[in-house]
Design an enzyme around this catalytic site. Sequence first.
Site, PDB file in Angstrom:
ATOM      1  N   SER A 103      40.195   0.304  42.021  1.00 24.00           N
ATOM      2  CA  SER A 103      40.297   1.084  43.267  1.00 24.00           C
ATOM      3  C   SER A 103      39.444   2.339  43.095  1.00 24.00           C
ATOM      4  O   SER A 103      39.102   2.712  41.963  1.00 24.00           O
ATOM      5  CB  SER A 103      41.760   1.486  43.471  1.00 24.00           C
ATOM      6  OG  SER A 103      41.890   2.421  44.514  1.00 24.00           O
TER       7      SER A 103
ATOM      8  N   TYR B  79      50.439   4.342  40.416  1.00 20.14           N
ATOM      9  CA  TYR B  79      49.485   3.334  40.895  1.00 20.14           C
ATOM     10  C   TYR B  79      48.083   3.654  40.354  1.00 20.14           C
ATOM     11  O   TYR B  79      47.397   2.776  39.815  1.00 20.14           O
ATOM     12  CB  TYR B  79      49.486   3.319  42.429  1.00 20.14           C
ATOM     13  CG  TYR B  79      48.385   2.483  43.027  1.00 20.14           C
ATOM     14  CD1 TYR B  79      48.427   1.090  42.973  1.00 20.14           C
ATOM     15  CD2 TYR B  79      47.285   3.082  43.650  1.00 20.14           C
ATOM     16  CE1 TYR B  79      47.409   0.323  43.518  1.00 20.14           C
ATOM     17  CE2 TYR B  79      46.267   2.317  44.194  1.00 20.14           C
ATOM     18  CZ  TYR B  79      46.327   0.941  44.134  1.00 20.14           C
ATOM     19  OH  TYR B  79      45.313   0.180  44.671  1.00 20.14           O
TER      20      TYR B  79
HETATM   21  N1  LIG Z   1      44.410  -1.658  50.666  1.00 20.26           N
HETATM   22  C1  LIG Z   1      43.850  -0.663  49.981  1.00 20.26           C
HETATM   23  O1  LIG Z   1      43.715   0.462  50.494  1.00 20.26           O
HETATM   24  C2  LIG Z   1      43.330  -0.893  48.589  1.00 20.26           C
HETATM   25  C3  LIG Z   1      42.380   0.014  48.068  1.00 20.26           C
HETATM   26  C4  LIG Z   1      41.914  -0.167  46.771  1.00 20.26           C
HETATM   27  C5  LIG Z   1      42.354  -1.227  46.010  1.00 20.26           C
HETATM   28  N2  LIG Z   1      43.276  -2.114  46.534  1.00 20.26           N
HETATM   29  C6  LIG Z   1      43.737  -3.203  45.702  1.00 20.26           C
HETATM   30  O2  LIG Z   1      43.466  -4.439  46.335  1.00 20.26           O
HETATM   31  C7  LIG Z   1      44.371  -5.421  45.854  1.00 20.26           C
HETATM   32  C8  LIG Z   1      44.903  -6.210  47.021  1.00 20.26           C
HETATM   33  O3  LIG Z   1      45.662  -5.360  47.856  1.00 20.26           O
HETATM   34  P1  LIG Z   1      45.649  -5.467  49.454  1.00 20.26           P
HETATM   35  O4  LIG Z   1      45.128  -4.182  49.975  1.00 20.26           O
HETATM   36  O5  LIG Z   1      45.007  -6.720  49.886  1.00 20.26           O
HETATM   37  O6  LIG Z   1      47.221  -5.466  49.724  1.00 20.26           O
HETATM   38  P2  LIG Z   1      48.192  -6.551  50.380  1.00 20.26           P
HETATM   39  O7  LIG Z   1      47.702  -6.926  51.727  1.00 20.26           O
HETATM   40  O8  LIG Z   1      49.553  -5.981  50.242  1.00 20.26           O
HETATM   41  O9  LIG Z   1      48.038  -7.815  49.426  1.00 20.26           O
HETATM   42  C9  LIG Z   1      48.521  -7.805  48.109  1.00 20.26           C
HETATM   43  C10 LIG Z   1      48.412  -9.190  47.535  1.00 20.26           C
HETATM   44  O10 LIG Z   1      48.832  -9.138  46.164  1.00 20.26           O
HETATM   45  C11 LIG Z   1      49.818 -10.126  45.985  1.00 20.26           C
HETATM   46  N3  LIG Z   1      50.758  -9.738  44.931  1.00 20.26           N
HETATM   47  C12 LIG Z   1      51.499  -8.619  44.815  1.00 20.26           C
HETATM   48  N4  LIG Z   1      52.268  -8.677  43.714  1.00 20.26           N
HETATM   49  C13 LIG Z   1      52.005  -9.877  43.121  1.00 20.26           C
HETATM   50  C14 LIG Z   1      52.463 -10.532  41.968  1.00 20.26           C
HETATM   51  N5  LIG Z   1      53.393  -9.990  41.158  1.00 20.26           N
HETATM   52  N6  LIG Z   1      51.966 -11.763  41.666  1.00 20.26           N
HETATM   53  C15 LIG Z   1      51.042 -12.334  42.457  1.00 20.26           C
HETATM   54  N7  LIG Z   1      50.560 -11.767  43.565  1.00 20.26           N
HETATM   55  C16 LIG Z   1      51.040 -10.556  43.896  1.00 20.26           C
HETATM   56  C17 LIG Z   1      50.501 -10.307  47.341  1.00 20.26           C
HETATM   57  O11 LIG Z   1      51.026 -11.625  47.447  1.00 20.26           O
HETATM   58  P3  LIG Z   1      52.568 -12.035  47.336  1.00 20.26           P
HETATM   59  O12 LIG Z   1      53.365 -10.918  47.926  1.00 20.26           O
HETATM   60  O13 LIG Z   1      52.623 -13.304  48.128  1.00 20.26           O
HETATM   61  O14 LIG Z   1      52.800 -12.251  45.885  1.00 20.26           O
HETATM   62  C18 LIG Z   1      49.287 -10.168  48.260  1.00 20.26           C
HETATM   63  O15 LIG Z   1      48.622 -11.403  48.375  1.00 20.26           O
HETATM   64  C19 LIG Z   1      45.431  -4.679  45.047  1.00 20.26           C
HETATM   65  O16 LIG Z   1      45.159  -4.829  43.665  1.00 20.26           O
HETATM   66  C20 LIG Z   1      45.239  -3.223  45.472  1.00 20.26           C
HETATM   67  O17 LIG Z   1      45.617  -2.345  44.452  1.00 20.26           O
HETATM   68  C21 LIG Z   1      43.756  -1.963  47.814  1.00 20.26           C
END
Ligand SMILES: NC(=O)c1ccc[n+]([C@@H]2O[C@H](COP(=O)([O-])OP(=O)(O)OC[C@H]3O[C@@H](n4cnc5c(N)ncnc54)[C@H](OP(=O)(O)O)[C@@H]3O)[C@@H](O)[C@H]2O)c1
Length: 274
Positions: free
Chosen positions: A145, A158
């Site tokens: 991130s 985080y």
């Molecule tokens: N959105 C942002 O602003 C942002 C910015 C920078 C980085 N990121 C990173 O991007 C990645 C994806 O996040 P997102 O923004 O797409 O959020 P999201 O829409 O909440 O998606 C998160 C995904 O991770 C999965 N997940 C969570 N815990 C898990 C576990 N224990 N085992 C397997 N899968 C798991 C969830 O699936 P299930 O619940 O079905 O398991 C879901 O598919 C994360 O690593 C986050 O830190 C996000």
Amino acid sequence: MKRQLRDMVVVITGASAGIGKALSQALAERGARLALGARRLDKLEELRKTLSGEHLVVQTDVAKEEDCRRLVARAMEKFGRIDTLVCNAGYGIARSIVDSTADDVQRMFATNVYGTLDCIRAAVPEMRKQEPRDGYRGQVMIMSSAAGRRGLPYFGIYSATKFAQLGIAEALRVELKTELIAVTSVHPIGTQTDFFTVAQELGGLKMPVPGTGEVRQSAATVARKMIGAIERPRPELWPFQPARIAVSIGTLMPSVVDRIMGKYRGDFAPPQSS
Ligand SMILES: NC(=O)c1ccc[n+]([C@@H]2O[C@H](COP(=O)([O-])OP(=O)(O)OC[C@H]3O[C@@H](n4cnc5c(N)ncnc54)[C@H](OP(=O)(O)O)[C@@H]3O)[C@@H](O)[C@H]2O)c1
């Protein structure tokens, strides 16, 4: 050399929603073969039905080492190789450092950091055995991130997991270079997914409403940039380039960034007033 996406085998964790889902859709459109993991199997099945091509879905909780091993083993069984592993699964909790419990910390590290490591430990030995394709035996893509280079108030734990992922990526990249396995860390800014809803629900903090000067990208935009870095592996991908420059300059002027962050922190409402 540009890696061909058609028939490329890509394993993606956290594919049931957000960035992982958008990446799966974009890769399937380009002819890649996918092994998709997440805890919500119903969401993965729903997604698979909308994708063209033959893809694998495997219920996976990356916080469990055996699940990470199973995802990789099932992908090898079905496709015989893994070209790119995307360690994307992760979540945050909107909570101050002092209010974060030992359990918050342990669980977030189990998913974001140990989950990343366990998938890598399962997949890299398989990549090592395979013949190079378009110049690479494989690629590990680690979803860190922008908060993996500068700690965010109320997302301190985080941020610590995202710093840890970057440290892993930087070391692994050098360790695997001579084996033709690329390592790319990804550093999005705020992205429009369920991430903030989940973080707010888990943390009980009311977050600032976006639109007050804060830029957020769509998951589709982040996915499109990730595809560019799968085709042409690079050390780091910053889907919103100005953030990279701002964060880099910020490391030389921490007190200035503290002031900016102080304004951002001030917008968080504590639980009693939400
Ligand atoms: N959105 C942002 O602003 C942002 C910015 C920078 C980085 N990121 C990173 O991007 C990645 C994806 O996040 P997102 O923004 O797409 O959020 P999201 O829409 O909440 O998606 C998160 C995904 O991770 C999965 N997940 C969570 N815990 C898990 C576990 N224990 N085992 C397997 N899968 C798991 C969830 O699936 P299930 O619940 O079905 O398991 C879901 O598919 C994360 O690593 C986050 O830190 C996000």
